[in-house]
Design a protein around this motif. Structure first.
Motif, PDB file in Angstrom:
ATOM      1  N   LYS A  72       0.865  -1.274   0.117  1.00 13.59           N
ATOM      2  CA  LYS A  72      -0.114  -0.031  -0.008  1.00 13.59           C
ATOM      3  C   LYS A  72       1.085   1.242  -0.103  1.00 13.59           C
ATOM      4  O   LYS A  72       0.661   2.243  -0.879  1.00 13.59           O
ATOM      5  N   THR A  73       1.994   1.296   0.856  1.00 10.91           N
ATOM      6  CA  THR A  73       2.760   2.368   0.848  1.00 10.91           C
ATOM      7  C   THR A  73       3.497   2.886  -0.524  1.00 10.91           C
ATOM      8  O   THR A  73       3.528   3.842  -0.899  1.00 10.91           O
ATOM      9  N   LEU A  74       3.968   1.653  -1.069  1.00 10.32           N
ATOM     10  CA  LEU A  74       4.739   1.771  -2.336  1.00 10.32           C
ATOM     11  C   LEU A  74       3.636   1.983  -3.370  1.00 10.32           C
ATOM     12  O   LEU A  74       4.389   2.806  -4.221  1.00 10.32           O
ATOM     13  N   SER A  75       2.583   1.700  -3.565  1.00 12.99           N
ATOM     14  CA  SER A  75       1.497   2.123  -4.315  1.00 12.99           C
ATOM     15  C   SER A  75       1.094   3.461  -4.545  1.00 12.99           C
ATOM     16  O   SER A  75       1.391   4.181  -5.125  1.00 12.99           O
ATOM     17  N   GLU A  76       0.928   4.163  -2.932  1.00 16.55           N
ATOM     18  CA  GLU A  76       0.859   5.521  -2.729  1.00 16.55           C
ATOM     19  C   GLU A  76       1.869   6.446  -3.037  1.00 16.55           C
ATOM     20  O   GLU A  76       1.699   7.314  -3.894  1.00 16.55           O
ATOM     21  N   MET A  77       3.309   6.089  -2.823  1.00 21.53           N
ATOM     22  CA  MET A  77       4.479   6.897  -3.367  1.00 21.53           C
ATOM     23  C   MET A  77       4.575   6.731  -4.934  1.00 21.53           C
ATOM     24  O   MET A  77       4.851   7.772  -5.337  1.00 21.53           O
ATOM     25  N   SER A  78       4.212   5.481  -5.433  1.00 22.75           N
ATOM     26  CA  SER A  78       4.249   5.527  -6.881  1.00 22.75           C
ATOM     27  C   SER A  78       3.236   6.617  -7.660  1.00 22.75           C
ATOM     28  O   SER A  78       3.928   7.120  -8.526  1.00 22.75           O
ATOM     29  N   GLU A  79       2.124   6.760  -7.031  1.00 24.82           N
ATOM     30  CA  GLU A  79       1.095   7.638  -7.523  1.00 24.82           C
ATOM     31  C   GLU A  79       1.820   9.031  -7.398  1.00 24.82           C
ATOM     32  O   GLU A  79       1.500   9.991  -8.067  1.00 24.82           O
ATOM     33  N   MET A  81       4.746   9.953  -7.093  1.00 26.92           N
ATOM     34  CA  MET A  81       5.915  10.314  -8.044  1.00 26.92           C
ATOM     35  C   MET A  81       5.476  10.591  -9.457  1.00 26.92           C
ATOM     36  O   MET A  81       6.123  11.861  -9.882  1.00 26.92           O
ATOM     37  N   LEU A  82       4.403  10.025  -9.648  1.00 29.53           N
ATOM     38  CA  LEU A  82       3.946  10.356 -11.210  1.00 29.53           C
ATOM     39  C   LEU A  82       3.195  11.667 -11.211  1.00 29.53           C
ATOM     40  O   LEU A  82       3.251  12.470 -12.000  1.00 29.53           O
ATOM     41  N   SER A  83       2.447  12.023  -9.886  1.00 22.72           N
ATOM     42  CA  SER A  83       1.694  13.197  -9.961  1.00 22.72           C
ATOM     43  C   SER A  83       2.802  14.302  -9.723  1.00 22.72           C
ATOM     44  O   SER A  83       2.634  15.318 -10.355  1.00 22.72           O
ATOM     45  N   GLY A  84       3.945  13.920  -9.165  1.00 19.31           N
ATOM     46  CA  GLY A  84       5.016  15.073  -8.997  1.00 19.31           C
ATOM     47  C   GLY A  84       5.506  15.290 -10.244  1.00 19.31           C
ATOM     48  O   GLY A  84       5.820  16.647 -10.824  1.00 19.31           O
TER      49      GLY A  84
END
Length: 145
Positions: A72-79, A81-84
């Motif tokens: 969950k934490t990794l998926s959130e950070m992936s999102e 990063m892409l939003s950044g």
């Protein structure tokens, strides 16, 4: 589905049987390795193995929960990063596509293709209008009355 810890009816039954056999003779030896000592050793070994199993199941459940949380934490950070990348370069940029984003204009699904509506002019005969109409669901066209 998580694994469950378990007990052993066989161990419980054997423990009771051992007590009953000891009431016959503390040093009962029925031959062919059937002794009180061997029976007690097997009960103890089985109980220890069962406890080790239950400990492993407990640790496995803890590990499973940790992995779920990390996913969950990794998926959130992936999102994030892409939003950044999107906030810096824009959603229509090459950099956004390189980072794994998709351009909404290119990937929008086309709306479902509906059958074209046939305009019936007042001067057009009814037979022609029926010929242009769709079927009534059973493979035949509706008849004029």
């Amino acid at each position: 589905m998580s694994l469950r810890t378990r007990g052993s009816a066989a161990v419980d039954k054997a423990q009771l049987r051992l007590a009953l056999l000891k009431s016959v003779d503390e040093n009962l030896d029925l031959g062919h390795g059937l002794t009180i000592e061997a029976y007690n050793h097997l009960i103890i070994t089985t109980r220890a193995t069962l406890e080790a199993h239950n400990t492993l199941v407990s640790n496995l459940e803890e590990s499973r929960k940790t992995i779920i949380q990390m996913d969950k934490t990794l998926s959130e950070m992936s999102e994030r990063m892409l939003s950044g990348v999107a906030s810096i370069y824009g959603r229509n940029s090459i950099e956004y596509s390189k980072a794994g984003g998709s351009n909404g204009k290119r990937n929008k699904k086309s709306s479902s293709k509906a059958a074209p509506i046939v305009a019936v002019l007042a001067s057009q005969p009814a037979q022609a209008a029926i010929a242009n109409a769709s079927t009534n669901g059973n493979g035949t066209t509706p008849a004029l009355q």
